[in-house]
Write an enzyme that holds these catalytic residues in place. Structure first.
Site, PDB file in Angstrom:
ATOM      1  N   ALA A  16      90.564 105.948 -21.930  1.00 38.74           N
ATOM      2  CA  ALA A  16      90.575 105.721 -23.348  1.00 38.74           C
ATOM      3  C   ALA A  16      89.081 105.295 -23.762  1.00 38.74           C
ATOM      4  O   ALA A  16      88.822 105.703 -25.245  1.00 38.74           O
ATOM      5  CB  ALA A  16      91.537 104.631 -24.014  1.00 38.74           C
ATOM      6  N   ARG A  17      88.379 104.529 -22.921  1.00 37.39           N
ATOM      7  CA  ARG A  17      86.815 104.277 -23.648  1.00 37.39           C
ATOM      8  C   ARG A  17      85.943 105.461 -23.670  1.00 37.39           C
ATOM      9  O   ARG A  17      85.325 105.718 -24.492  1.00 37.39           O
ATOM     10  CB  ARG A  17      86.250 103.429 -22.340  1.00 37.39           C
ATOM     11  CG  ARG A  17      87.117 101.986 -22.405  1.00 37.39           C
ATOM     12  CD  ARG A  17      86.269 101.071 -21.227  1.00 37.39           C
ATOM     13  NE  ARG A  17      85.073 100.697 -21.887  1.00 37.39           N
ATOM     14  CZ  ARG A  17      85.164  99.813 -23.042  1.00 37.39           C
ATOM     15  NH1 ARG A  17      85.939  98.861 -23.156  1.00 37.39           N
ATOM     16  NH2 ARG A  17      83.765  99.521 -23.393  1.00 37.39           N
ATOM     17  N   SER A  36      97.893  98.701 -27.722  1.00 42.08           N
ATOM     18  CA  SER A  36      97.880  97.988 -26.360  1.00 42.08           C
ATOM     19  C   SER A  36      99.335  97.127 -26.138  1.00 42.08           C
ATOM     20  O   SER A  36      99.798  96.756 -27.379  1.00 42.08           O
ATOM     21  CB  SER A  36      96.630  97.202 -26.202  1.00 42.08           C
ATOM     22  OG  SER A  36      96.838  96.274 -24.881  1.00 42.08           O
ATOM     23  N   TYR A  58     103.105  99.814 -28.437  1.00 41.50           N
ATOM     24  CA  TYR A  58     102.657 100.937 -28.611  1.00 41.50           C
ATOM     25  C   TYR A  58     103.723 101.420 -29.421  1.00 41.50           C
ATOM     26  O   TYR A  58     103.147 102.178 -30.617  1.00 41.50           O
ATOM     27  CB  TYR A  58     103.049 102.150 -27.290  1.00 41.50           C
ATOM     28  CG  TYR A  58     102.311 101.444 -26.223  1.00 41.50           C
ATOM     29  CD1 TYR A  58     101.074 101.177 -26.219  1.00 41.50           C
ATOM     30  CD2 TYR A  58     103.032 101.919 -24.887  1.00 41.50           C
ATOM     31  CE1 TYR A  58     100.287 100.666 -25.119  1.00 41.50           C
ATOM     32  CE2 TYR A  58     102.065 101.497 -23.634  1.00 41.50           C
ATOM     33  CZ  TYR A  58     100.879 100.990 -23.806  1.00 41.50           C
ATOM     34  OH  TYR A  58     100.020 100.803 -22.636  1.00 41.50           O
ATOM     35  N   LYS A  97      95.846 114.312 -18.773  1.00 44.65           N
ATOM     36  CA  LYS A  97      96.473 114.757 -17.658  1.00 44.65           C
ATOM     37  C   LYS A  97      96.841 113.929 -16.693  1.00 44.65           C
ATOM     38  O   LYS A  97      96.170 112.558 -16.734  1.00 44.65           O
ATOM     39  CB  LYS A  97      95.301 115.900 -17.014  1.00 44.65           C
ATOM     40  CG  LYS A  97      93.894 115.406 -17.023  1.00 44.65           C
ATOM     41  CD  LYS A  97      93.433 114.132 -16.075  1.00 44.65           C
ATOM     42  CE  LYS A  97      93.864 114.114 -14.620  1.00 44.65           C
ATOM     43  NZ  LYS A  97      93.375 112.790 -14.043  1.00 44.65           N
ATOM     44  N   ARG A 165      96.608 102.640  -9.772  1.00 41.62           N
ATOM     45  CA  ARG A 165      97.011 104.214 -10.146  1.00 41.62           C
ATOM     46  C   ARG A 165      97.067 105.168  -8.746  1.00 41.62           C
ATOM     47  O   ARG A 165      98.098 105.754  -8.478  1.00 41.62           O
ATOM     48  CB  ARG A 165      96.323 104.679 -11.317  1.00 41.62           C
ATOM     49  CG  ARG A 165      96.991 105.565 -12.021  1.00 41.62           C
ATOM     50  CD  ARG A 165      96.315 105.793 -13.334  1.00 41.62           C
ATOM     51  NE  ARG A 165      94.965 105.913 -13.536  1.00 41.62           N
ATOM     52  CZ  ARG A 165      94.249 107.227 -12.975  1.00 41.62           C
ATOM     53  NH1 ARG A 165      94.961 107.984 -12.353  1.00 41.62           N
ATOM     54  NH2 ARG A 165      93.069 107.210 -12.846  1.00 41.62           N
ATOM     55  N   ASP A 178      96.346 113.405  -9.452  1.00 43.71           N
ATOM     56  CA  ASP A 178      95.192 112.721 -10.150  1.00 43.71           C
ATOM     57  C   ASP A 178      94.218 113.809 -10.410  1.00 43.71           C
ATOM     58  O   ASP A 178      93.418 113.933 -11.441  1.00 43.71           O
ATOM     59  CB  ASP A 178      94.683 111.449  -9.343  1.00 43.71           C
ATOM     60  CG  ASP A 178      94.064 110.769  -9.999  1.00 43.71           C
ATOM     61  OD1 ASP A 178      94.414 110.073 -11.108  1.00 43.71           O
ATOM     62  OD2 ASP A 178      92.525 110.559  -9.922  1.00 43.71           O
TER      63      ASP A 178
HETATM   64  N1  NAP Z   1      90.455 113.265 -18.282  1.00 44.26           N
HETATM   65  C1  NAP Z   1      90.060 112.598 -17.317  1.00 44.26           C
HETATM   66  O1  NAP Z   1      88.822 112.867 -17.120  1.00 44.26           O
HETATM   67  C2  NAP Z   1      90.675 111.536 -16.759  1.00 44.26           C
HETATM   68  C3  NAP Z   1      89.981 110.641 -15.866  1.00 44.26           C
HETATM   69  C4  NAP Z   1      90.653 109.434 -15.517  1.00 44.26           C
HETATM   70  C5  NAP Z   1      91.962 109.370 -15.750  1.00 44.26           C
HETATM   71  N2  NAP Z   1      92.653 110.198 -16.565  1.00 44.26           N
HETATM   72  C6  NAP Z   1      94.048 110.188 -17.012  1.00 44.26           C
HETATM   73  O2  NAP Z   1      94.239 109.123 -17.995  1.00 44.26           O
HETATM   74  C7  NAP Z   1      95.429 108.337 -17.556  1.00 44.26           C
HETATM   75  C8  NAP Z   1      94.963 106.892 -17.592  1.00 44.26           C
HETATM   76  O3  NAP Z   1      93.852 106.717 -16.569  1.00 44.26           O
HETATM   77  P1  NAP Z   1      93.185 105.274 -16.471  1.00 44.26           P
HETATM   78  O4  NAP Z   1      92.175 105.384 -15.576  1.00 44.26           O
HETATM   79  O5  NAP Z   1      92.521 104.926 -17.873  1.00 44.26           O
HETATM   80  O6  NAP Z   1      94.238 104.134 -16.293  1.00 44.26           O
HETATM   81  P2  NAP Z   1      94.204 102.834 -16.493  1.00 44.26           P
HETATM   82  O7  NAP Z   1      92.765 102.193 -17.118  1.00 44.26           O
HETATM   83  O8  NAP Z   1      94.606 102.089 -15.263  1.00 44.26           O
HETATM   84  O9  NAP Z   1      95.482 102.395 -17.597  1.00 44.26           O
HETATM   85  C9  NAP Z   1      95.596 102.861 -18.902  1.00 44.26           C
HETATM   86  C10 NAP Z   1      96.255 102.209 -19.762  1.00 44.26           C
HETATM   87  O10 NAP Z   1      97.670 102.180 -19.614  1.00 44.26           O
HETATM   88  C11 NAP Z   1      97.949 100.901 -20.098  1.00 44.26           C
HETATM   89  N3  NAP Z   1      99.463 100.782 -19.477  1.00 44.26           N
HETATM   90  C12 NAP Z   1     100.754 100.657 -19.670  1.00 44.26           C
HETATM   91  N4  NAP Z   1     101.461 100.411 -18.552  1.00 44.26           N
HETATM   92  C13 NAP Z   1     100.880 100.239 -17.549  1.00 44.26           C
HETATM   93  C14 NAP Z   1     101.187  99.879 -16.249  1.00 44.26           C
HETATM   94  N5  NAP Z   1     102.348  99.639 -15.801  1.00 44.26           N
HETATM   95  N6  NAP Z   1      99.928  99.780 -15.314  1.00 44.26           N
HETATM   96  C15 NAP Z   1      98.856  99.969 -15.846  1.00 44.26           C
HETATM   97  N7  NAP Z   1      98.423 100.047 -17.209  1.00 44.26           N
HETATM   98  C16 NAP Z   1      99.352 100.419 -17.951  1.00 44.26           C
HETATM   99  C17 NAP Z   1      97.284  99.669 -20.054  1.00 44.26           C
HETATM  100  O11 NAP Z   1      96.843  99.529 -21.570  1.00 44.26           O
HETATM  101  P3  NAP Z   1      97.286  98.271 -22.085  1.00 44.26           P
HETATM  102  O12 NAP Z   1      97.763  97.223 -21.225  1.00 44.26           O
HETATM  103  O13 NAP Z   1      96.025  98.100 -23.039  1.00 44.26           O
HETATM  104  O14 NAP Z   1      98.355  98.834 -22.888  1.00 44.26           O
HETATM  105  C18 NAP Z   1      95.909 100.230 -19.315  1.00 44.26           C
HETATM  106  O15 NAP Z   1      94.737  99.887 -19.696  1.00 44.26           O
HETATM  107  C19 NAP Z   1      95.913 108.761 -16.239  1.00 44.26           C
HETATM  108  O16 NAP Z   1      97.100 109.664 -16.446  1.00 44.26           O
HETATM  109  C20 NAP Z   1      94.736 109.440 -15.658  1.00 44.26           C
HETATM  110  O17 NAP Z   1      95.257 110.634 -14.905  1.00 44.26           O
HETATM  111  C21 NAP Z   1      91.973 111.313 -17.051  1.00 44.26           C
END
Ligand code: NAP
Length: 309
Positions: A16-17, A36, A58, A97, A165, A178
């Site tokens: 999200a960042r 969040s 949410y 994704k 994850r 992933d």
């Molecule tokens: N497009 C790309 O290049 C790319 C790259 C990396 C990841 N992604 C995708 O983006 C998604 C998120 O990845 P990320 O690396 O950003 O993940 P992350 O930082 O581990 O988690 C994202 C956010 O999800 C929320 N969340 C809700 N329920 C959760 C739980 N049970 N455990 C952990 N977090 C939970 C948390 O936010 P709050 O606690 O603040 O609500 C957390 O900060 C994944 O599906 C991944 O495949 C895409």
């Protein structure tokens, strides 16, 4: 200029960042709200990236009166649940994704978007990068002659954190969901849906696929050789092979700034160079925002959607 689309984020974590950084260079979108599970996290993220609204929980963000669209950035296993919640509220969705973790979820998400007549798109950002457009144009123009195969990989040595994850099956871990979806995407994007799929995976002690090899075979004889691993760094390149030459998408091909067209009868390879305005997410954000502004409702660009529609 039209009014920018006001976006909200669900799950302000790592990816999200990137969204919140890249949206700043778009011409048709702004970050408006953040939701969040933690009030403090919503507020600090909103403050850091200039969103006007922060929500604890949410569901609370669905009440935001002037929100145009939501970006879902939670771990894979929650994508379907959070997408359905937003679509039920009639709010357009851009979902990270992998779109979901199985076909039942994908079908339910598509059915909901269609029933509610609301925009839904998978945030497979690579699909919107200039390299992909250039590759498709070269293929359509016949530069490569008869195109017959693709080789693509994506591998990196993920830190072994069984609760996080990538290695956690409860959070939808594993190489395929992933990162393996990127090579799969490339084959679907360029060649379409295969006739046969053969795959073999190494399942690790946490129960997720740590390495996977996939072969797609097509009705007309084309093939795609795809590889993904979270156990080691690979060159993460892609090659498209034709009778007259090869397209080489350079290392970390899913976000490349250079590619080469190597034609057998040319004295030297032709280089293509692309510069992004920011990290590369700006293209998908602009595309989704344009679709929403134009009232387009079609579900877009998911490899899974392509396979199941
Ligand atoms: N497009 C790309 O290049 C790319 C790259 C990396 C990841 N992604 C995708 O983006 C998604 C998120 O990845 P990320 O690396 O950003 O993940 P992350 O930082 O581990 O988690 C994202 C956010 O999800 C929320 N969340 C809700 N329920 C959760 C739980 N049970 N455990 C952990 N977090 C939970 C948390 O936010 P709050 O606690 O603040 O609500 C957390 O900060 C994944 O599906 C991944 O495949 C895409």
């Amino acid at each position: 200029m039209t009014t920018p689309i006001k976006w909200g984020i669900i799950g302000p974590g790592k990816i999200a960042r990137k969204f919140a950084t890249d949206i700043k260079v778009t011409t048709n979108a702004v970050l408006h709200a953040v939701a969040s599970r933690s009030e403090a996290q919503a507020e600090s993220f909103a403050k850091e990236f200039g969103a006007s609204h922060a929500y604890a929980g949410y569901e609370a963000m669905l009440q935001c009166p002037d929100l145009d669209a939501i970006y879902i950035a939670t771990p894979h296993v929650f994508h379907a649940e959070h997408t359905l919640m937003c679509l039920d509220a009639g709010i357009p969705v851009l979902c990270e994704k992998p779109f979901a973790i199985n076909t039942q979820q994908v079908k339910a998400m598509i059915a909901k978007a269609q029933a509610k007549d609301v925009f839904l798109m998978e945030a497979l950002w690579t699909a919107f990068l200039p390299t992909m457009k250039a590759t498709k144009t070269l293929l359509a123009d016949g530069d490569l002659g008869e195109v017959f195969s693709i080789r693509a990989d994506f591998g990196f040595k993920a830190p072994y954190l069984p609760d996080k994850r990538i290695f956690n099956s409860a959070l939808g871990g594993g190489a395929l969901l992933d990162i393996g979806i990127y090579p799969v995407f490339l084959a679907l994007f360029l060649f379409g849906v295969p006739k046969h799929i053969k795959a073999s995976a190494k399942i690790g002690i946490t129960g997720v696929d740590e390495e996977i090899g996939i072969v797609f075979s097509y009705q007309d004889g084309k093939m795609a050789h795809l590889h993904s691993t979270v156990l080691t760094n690979t060159s993460t390149e892609a090659f498209i092979y034709g009778t007259k030459g090869t397209i080489h998408l350079h290392g970390r091909w899913f976000t490349p700034t250079t590619m080469h067209l190597n034609l057998f009868d040319a004295p030297s390879p032709k280089e293509f160079q692309f510069d992004y305005k920011s990290g590369g997410f700006e293209y998908e954000i602009e595309e989704a925002s344009q679709c929403i502004a134009n009232g387009k409702k079609k579900v877009r660009y998911s490899p899974l959607i392509l396979a199941f529609n």
